[in-house]
Design an enzyme around this catalytic site. Sequence first.
Site, PDB file in Angstrom:
ATOM      1  N   CYS A 174       0.870  -1.179   0.000  1.00 55.91           N
ATOM      2  CA  CYS A 174       0.000   0.000   0.000  1.00 55.91           C
ATOM      3  C   CYS A 174       0.909   1.231   0.000  1.00 55.91           C
ATOM      4  O   CYS A 174       2.019   1.180   0.523  1.00 55.91           O
ATOM      5  CB  CYS A 174      -0.868  -0.027   1.254  1.00 55.91           C
ATOM      6  SG  CYS A 174      -1.863   1.469   1.484  1.00 55.91           S
TER       7      CYS A 174
ATOM      8  N   ARG B 122      -9.786  -0.541  10.169  1.00 55.83           N
ATOM      9  CA  ARG B 122      -8.448  -0.619  10.786  1.00 55.83           C
ATOM     10  C   ARG B 122      -8.342   0.273  12.019  1.00 55.83           C
ATOM     11  O   ARG B 122      -8.571   1.483  11.947  1.00 55.83           O
ATOM     12  CB  ARG B 122      -7.374  -0.214   9.765  1.00 55.83           C
ATOM     13  CG  ARG B 122      -5.955  -0.323  10.321  1.00 55.83           C
ATOM     14  CD  ARG B 122      -4.906  -0.234   9.233  1.00 55.83           C
ATOM     15  NE  ARG B 122      -5.196  -1.195   8.202  1.00 55.83           N
ATOM     16  CZ  ARG B 122      -5.369  -0.917   6.916  1.00 55.83           C
ATOM     17  NH1 ARG B 122      -5.243   0.308   6.489  1.00 55.83           N
ATOM     18  NH2 ARG B 122      -5.646  -1.857   6.058  1.00 55.83           N
TER      19      ARG B 122
END
Length: 367
Positions: A130, A262
Amino acid sequence: MSEIRHNWTREEILEIYNKPLMDLLYEAATVHRKYHDPNTVQVSTLLSIKTGGCPEDCGYCPQAARYHTDLEGNDLMSVSHVKAQALRAKASGSSRVCMGAAWRNVKDGPEFDQVLEMVRTINKLDMEVCCTLGMITETQAKRLAEAGLYAYNHNLDTSEEYYKEVISTRGYEDRLETIDNVRKTNVTVCSGGIIGMGESVEDRAGMLVSLASLNPQPESVPINALVAVEGTPMEEQKPVPIWEMIRMVATTRIVIPETQVRLSAGRTEMSREGQAMCFFAGANSIFAGDKLLTTPNPDVNEDMEMFEMLGLNPQKPFIKKMQPETVEAEDSQYQALGEKPKWSRPGHTIERNEEAKMKAKELKKAK
Ligand code: SF4
């Protein structure tokens, strides 16, 4: 018929957020179990590949060059250093490496080429990669996709209204445009926000309206609790009570059911019991490693101990989506265009940002 809704209203979301806690937890946990394995949690490692010296004025951020914090800046890391860190992260149970650079936007050139090489290198380690590099154009998103990028992070931070109280150097619509550029590739979208910046509960709901209305909704939604760093405009903000974090996680889970929610910044302030309630409420991803870009984070061994105690298992990579292929630089179909997009710069005055800037100037003078 799909049950994913893109037309949530602020009022509906507020109603969920303000439910009696036991009802909220039950509903969120039920949604969570429908879409996810409740005993599996994704573990990501966040690496700051270029630290500090950022030209933006985000009121929460110690990396903004205009504020005076204890932060030590660093130039862009080498590919070999990043590879070594990724291997360490993999050995300690991470399935994803997220690389952050303190840039306003990506500029074509040797530094971006170096980041592309980092992406290729980590993808070849069979880890999800990412990046969070600021605003990007469609071509830059395509080049990242070709290199094997799995996800791009670009947080909305808060509601569109409150955004103006936090940042004056770019606009909300630029955030949405970057997300849109990422969506023109097969790279997944990671976008969330921060609570505890002085926003109202209505602003939190407003951010969830914006995230839920994206179609498709983001594959990851990080929920951060502000870490108030001395020298930043938000240095005096009080820590977010754990109950608000739990409510925010649960509401996110209900409104954006398929996403990985998250638990991001602010975990050092949470007890294990608090974190366990967040997992029950639908959080299924954490950042591991002793630092989150620049702020402290629990040690990975402590996290693994917590996982064992709660019977949680780290998620394997590429469970939700196949591993992208890596195209080598010489075979790339996309060339650097040297585009100079006109990202906005609203430039309005945010008092607390101005005060922190003045304070930094005076401290510099006094040295
Ligand atoms: S949050 Fe990102 S864009 Fe904003 S000041 Fe920090 S590094 Fe720069």
